[in-house]
Design a protein around this motif. Structure first.
Motif, PDB file in Angstrom:
ATOM      1  N   HIS A 173     -13.690  12.780  13.357  1.00 14.03           N
ATOM      2  CA  HIS A 173     -14.688  13.660  12.748  1.00 14.03           C
ATOM      3  C   HIS A 173     -14.204  14.183  11.397  1.00 14.03           C
ATOM      4  N   LEU A 174     -12.869  14.280  11.198  1.00 15.40           N
ATOM      5  CA  LEU A 174     -12.343  14.679   9.880  1.00 15.40           C
ATOM      6  C   LEU A 174     -12.475  13.538   8.886  1.00 15.40           C
ATOM      7  N   ILE A 175     -12.224  12.313   9.340  1.00 14.31           N
ATOM      8  CA  ILE A 175     -12.399  11.162   8.456  1.00 14.31           C
ATOM      9  C   ILE A 175     -13.855  11.040   8.018  1.00 14.31           C
ATOM     10  N   ASP A 176     -14.775  11.198   8.980  1.00 11.83           N
ATOM     11  CA  ASP A 176     -16.192  11.095   8.644  1.00 11.83           C
ATOM     12  C   ASP A 176     -16.616  12.172   7.645  1.00 11.83           C
ATOM     13  N   LYS A 177     -15.989  13.336   7.728  1.00 14.51           N
ATOM     14  CA  LYS A 177     -16.406  14.458   6.889  1.00 14.51           C
ATOM     15  C   LYS A 177     -15.745  14.457   5.512  1.00 14.51           C
ATOM     16  N   TYR A 178     -14.472  14.044   5.432  1.00 13.78           N
ATOM     17  CA  TYR A 178     -13.716  14.241   4.190  1.00 13.78           C
ATOM     18  C   TYR A 178     -13.269  12.962   3.504  1.00 13.78           C
ATOM     19  N   PHE A 179     -13.246  11.828   4.208  1.00 11.73           N
ATOM     20  CA  PHE A 179     -12.761  10.606   3.568  1.00 11.73           C
ATOM     21  C   PHE A 179     -13.704  10.231   2.434  1.00 11.73           C
ATOM     22  N   PRO A 180     -13.173   9.936   1.246  1.00 10.74           N
ATOM     23  CA  PRO A 180     -14.048   9.685   0.084  1.00 10.74           C
ATOM     24  C   PRO A 180     -14.891   8.434   0.280  1.00 10.74           C
ATOM     25  N   ASN A 181     -16.127   8.511  -0.197  1.00 10.02           N
ATOM     26  CA  ASN A 181     -17.035   7.376  -0.096  1.00 10.02           C
ATOM     27  C   ASN A 181     -16.614   6.283  -1.058  1.00 10.02           C
ATOM     28  N   ARG A 182     -16.741   5.046  -0.605  1.00  9.84           N
ATOM     29  CA  ARG A 182     -16.465   3.900  -1.456  1.00  9.84           C
ATOM     30  C   ARG A 182     -17.791   3.254  -1.854  1.00  9.84           C
ATOM     31  N   PRO A 183     -17.794   2.340  -2.815  1.00 13.36           N
ATOM     32  CA  PRO A 183     -19.052   1.706  -3.229  1.00 13.36           C
ATOM     33  C   PRO A 183     -19.759   1.063  -2.042  1.00 13.36           C
ATOM     34  N   GLY A 184     -21.017   1.432  -1.856  1.00 18.64           N
ATOM     35  CA  GLY A 184     -21.804   0.898  -0.762  1.00 18.64           C
ATOM     36  C   GLY A 184     -21.700   1.693   0.518  1.00 18.64           C
ATOM     37  N   GLN A 185     -20.681   2.600   0.610  1.00 19.95           N
ATOM     38  CA  GLN A 185     -20.494   3.357   1.853  1.00 19.95           C
ATOM     39  C   GLN A 185     -21.623   4.366   2.053  1.00 19.95           C
ATOM     40  N   THR A 186     -22.077   4.973   0.951  1.00 19.90           N
ATOM     41  CA  THR A 186     -23.150   5.954   1.055  1.00 19.90           C
ATOM     42  C   THR A 186     -24.435   5.311   1.545  1.00 19.90           C
ATOM     43  N   GLU A 187     -24.732   4.094   0.988  1.00 25.05           N
ATOM     44  CA  GLU A 187     -25.956   3.420   1.396  1.00 25.05           C
ATOM     45  C   GLU A 187     -25.889   3.063   2.882  1.00 25.05           C
ATOM     46  N   LYS A 241       0.830  -1.206   0.000  1.00 22.52           N
ATOM     47  CA  LYS A 241       0.000   0.000   0.000  1.00 22.52           C
ATOM     48  C   LYS A 241       0.861   1.252   0.000  1.00 22.52           C
ATOM     49  N   LEU A 242       1.929   1.221   0.775  1.00 23.05           N
ATOM     50  CA  LEU A 242       2.832   2.366   0.850  1.00 23.05           C
ATOM     51  C   LEU A 242       3.517   2.626  -0.488  1.00 23.05           C
ATOM     52  N   LEU A 243       3.899   1.557  -1.178  1.00 24.92           N
ATOM     53  CA  LEU A 243       4.549   1.724  -2.482  1.00 24.92           C
ATOM     54  C   LEU A 243       3.591   2.371  -3.484  1.00 24.92           C
ATOM     55  N   LYS A 244       2.353   1.944  -3.476  1.00 22.04           N
ATOM     56  CA  LYS A 244       1.356   2.556  -4.349  1.00 22.04           C
ATOM     57  C   LYS A 244       1.166   4.030  -3.991  1.00 22.04           C
ATOM     58  N   TYR A 245       1.101   4.291  -2.675  1.00 21.64           N
ATOM     59  CA  TYR A 245       0.924   5.666  -2.222  1.00 21.64           C
ATOM     60  C   TYR A 245       2.110   6.537  -2.634  1.00 21.64           C
ATOM     61  N   TRP A 292      -7.126  13.682   0.176  1.00 22.20           N
ATOM     62  CA  TRP A 292      -8.098  12.719   0.693  1.00 22.20           C
ATOM     63  C   TRP A 292      -8.371  11.616  -0.331  1.00 22.20           C
ATOM     64  N   GLN A 293      -8.453  11.989  -1.602  1.00 22.48           N
ATOM     65  CA  GLN A 293      -8.669  10.987  -2.652  1.00 22.48           C
ATOM     66  C   GLN A 293      -7.513   9.998  -2.699  1.00 22.48           C
ATOM     67  N   THR A 294      -6.282  10.514  -2.592  1.00 21.44           N
ATOM     68  CA  THR A 294      -5.098   9.653  -2.619  1.00 21.44           C
ATOM     69  C   THR A 294      -5.076   8.710  -1.417  1.00 21.44           C
ATOM     70  N   LEU A 295      -5.386   9.251  -0.246  1.00 18.86           N
ATOM     71  CA  LEU A 295      -5.444   8.399   0.943  1.00 18.86           C
ATOM     72  C   LEU A 295      -6.518   7.334   0.808  1.00 18.86           C
ATOM     73  N   GLY A 296      -7.660   7.722   0.227  1.00 18.51           N
ATOM     74  CA  GLY A 296      -8.742   6.763   0.050  1.00 18.51           C
ATOM     75  C   GLY A 296      -8.417   5.660  -0.932  1.00 18.51           C
ATOM     76  N   GLU A 297      -7.572   5.939  -1.911  1.00 20.47           N
ATOM     77  CA  GLU A 297      -7.194   4.933  -2.903  1.00 20.47           C
ATOM     78  C   GLU A 297      -6.186   3.932  -2.354  1.00 20.47           C
ATOM     79  N   CYS A 298      -5.504   4.287  -1.270  1.00 16.71           N
ATOM     80  CA  CYS A 298      -4.409   3.450  -0.784  1.00 16.71           C
ATOM     81  C   CYS A 298      -4.665   2.819   0.583  1.00 16.71           C
ATOM     82  N   PHE A 299      -5.462   3.456   1.429  1.00 17.09           N
ATOM     83  CA  PHE A 299      -5.563   3.001   2.815  1.00 17.09           C
ATOM     84  C   PHE A 299      -7.020   2.911   3.258  1.00 17.09           C
ATOM     85  N   GLU A 300      -7.203   2.179   4.355  1.00 14.77           N
ATOM     86  CA  GLU A 300      -8.490   2.120   5.014  1.00 14.77           C
ATOM     87  C   GLU A 300      -8.595   3.266   6.014  1.00 14.77           C
ATOM     88  N   PRO A 301      -9.801   3.703   6.333  1.00 17.75           N
ATOM     89  CA  PRO A 301      -9.944   4.824   7.278  1.00 17.75           C
ATOM     90  C   PRO A 301      -9.254   4.598   8.616  1.00 17.75           C
TER      91      PRO A 301
END
Length: 470
Positions: free
Chosen positions: A432-446, A386-390, A415-424
């Motif tokens: 509260h920052l993760i809840d507000k800014y971490f990008p939604n993944r498929p199914g996360q919105t539902e 994950k770190l290498l990808k990041y 935030w998009q880069t962090l979301g592509e490489c790591f879990e919250p």
């Protein structure tokens, strides 16, 4: 530049000519006074008093000492150097002597301002609280340029420091741009002029240029002229002024050469003992004026042999408030530092700026370590992959100095880069920052919507029956 040509004193005997420095006996002369040197063939040049030893006066001749006779006439003008200042200088280019270089109209009848005055009274200084957005992610995100800051770009020959300085110039959020070129070759001068013109900022820019073939003394005058004009714009017109100077090592080398001509005893590596004082007098012109505008100074300081202990960068580091370290074509995230960034991060920027900055740098440091493990054929963990990808995404999206984006856009991309490489739960950031800014993944919105409904059902009390008390 204009002078009162009625001489106070006329001298016709020059005792000594050493390079561009002449010496003669005179009284009633002050350090920094201007003089007019007229040769026996009728040609004249301006000169400046650079040394006094009892009644022996040393002058630096603007046009140089070549062909100068000891029978030349020296007329002291009884005043120090000044430079033209008016709104008409915007969009103009001047030599280090203050005369126009661009072939434009003569401005000698416009108001002038004294060059080289004292620094600002501390009582009139305001604590820096505003950020200058440069649209360079490695600056805006990780080492903010703060209004009224003085900070150099440490670089070496061959690095794209000119490109970076020009990019900051035409992208920075500033009202007036003042550029000072010190010992530039023509190609560099043409590059800066073209860059400012093509990006539409030349109309609010004034340039003072000393080319490599110009007299050495003019190289020493360029920073003082640029800063005198910048201070006037800030104080009298409430402008946010950004001063760009390149290269301060050429400035220090010019001081060393003049010191040798004056037969002064050098200190470290041939530089004069007052190197720190001379640099500090210029850098301390940076200021946020109470009830007025501000002057921010950004310079280029090249390090001979990539040696940060060289006298010029070494002394500069004690004066300035950090540095941008340009290495390998990128702004090094580990060698760079802005000591004033804490005054603006999360205050004049978004609330998540500080957490994002720390997390991004922490992961990139770990990514560099993972790359070393990979190069040495050690076994990599899933998190290392994950770190290498990041690390690859970080270099591509942020490290390149040609990347241009605003600070809000850059934070969103983080935030998009962090979301592509790591879990919250791997970010170790405030929830509260993760809840507000971490990008939604498929199914996360539902799932978030479902949890909101559950919380709403639990929060709502059952309806009261008839006749029952509330």
């Amino acid at each position: 530049m204009t002078f009162d040509l009625q001489p106070l004193v006329r001298h016709t005997r020059i005792q000594e000519i050493v390079g561009d420095v002449i010496r003669l006996r005179a009284k009633g002369v002050a350090l920094g006074d201007m003089a007019e040197v007229e040769n026996t063939d009728g040609e004249s040049s301006l000169a400046r008093v650079i040394g006094l030893e009892r009644d022996v006066v040393s002058l630096q001749v603007f046009a140089g000492g070549k062909g100068l006779s000891t029978n030349a006439t020296v007329k002291f003008l009884g005043r120090s150097l000044d430079v033209v200042y008016s709104p008409n200088i915007l969009g103009r280019i001047f030599r280090g002597s203050g005369t126009p270089l661009d072939g434009g109209p003569d401005l000698t009848s416009d108001p002038h301002v004294k060059v080289g005055g004292p620094t600002v009274n501390p009582v009139m200084r305001v604590m820096p609280t505003k950020m200058i957005e440069t649209r360079v992610p490695m600056i805006d995100l990780f080492n903010c340029l703060v209004e009224s800051q003085k900070i150099p770009i440490f670089s070496v020959a061959g690095e794209p420091h000119g490109e970076l300085l020009a990019r900051i110039g035409f992208q920075a959020d500033a009202d007036v741009l003042v550029f000072g070129g010190l010992g530039l070759i023509f190609d560099d001068y043409h590059f800066f002029r073209t860059a400012f013109e093509e990006h539409g900022v030349f109309g609010r820019t004034v340039m003072f240029v000393n080319q490599a073939s110009d007299p050495l003394v003019e190289r020493l005058l360029v920073p003082d002229m640029a800063l005198a004009v910048a201070e006037k714009f800030a104080v009298e017109e409430n402008k946010r002024v950004l001063v760009l100077l390149t290269d301060m090592t050429a400035y220090a080398d010019a001081m060393k050469e003049i010191g040798v001509a004056q037969e002064r005893i050098p200190a470290v590596r041939g530089y004069m003992g007052d190197l720190y004082t001379q640099l500090a007098q210029r850098y301390e012109k940076a200021c946020d004026f109470k009830g007025a505008g501000s002057v921010t100074i950004l310079t280029v300081t090249t390090m001979p042999g990539d040696d940060v202990t060289h006298p010029v960068p070494d002394n500069t580091g004690y004066i300035t408030e950090g540095q941008f370290y340009l290495h390998g074509g990128i702004i090094d995230p580990f060698g760079s530092l802005s000591r004033l960034k804490q005054h603006v991060i999360g205050k004049s920027t978004r609330e998540d700026h500080s957490q994002v900055m720390n997390t991004m740098i922490r992961f990139y440091s770990e990514a560099v370590e993972a790359q070393r493990k990979q190069a040495m054929a050690f076994e990599l963990s899933p998190f290392d992959h994950k770190l290498l990808k990041y690390g690859d995404l970080f270099r591509k999206r942020f490290l390149d100095i040609r990347v241009s984006m605003g600070v809000i856009e850059a934070l969103d991309l983080c935030w998009q880069t962090l979301g592509e490489c790591f879990e919250p739960n791997e970010l170790l950031m405030k929830q509260h920052l993760i809840d507000k800014y971490f990008p939604n993944r498929p199914g996360q919105t539902e799932r978030a919507d479902e949890s909101d409904e559950i919380e709403q059902e639990v929060a709502e009390p059952p309806p009261a029956s008839e006749g029952s008390s509330p």
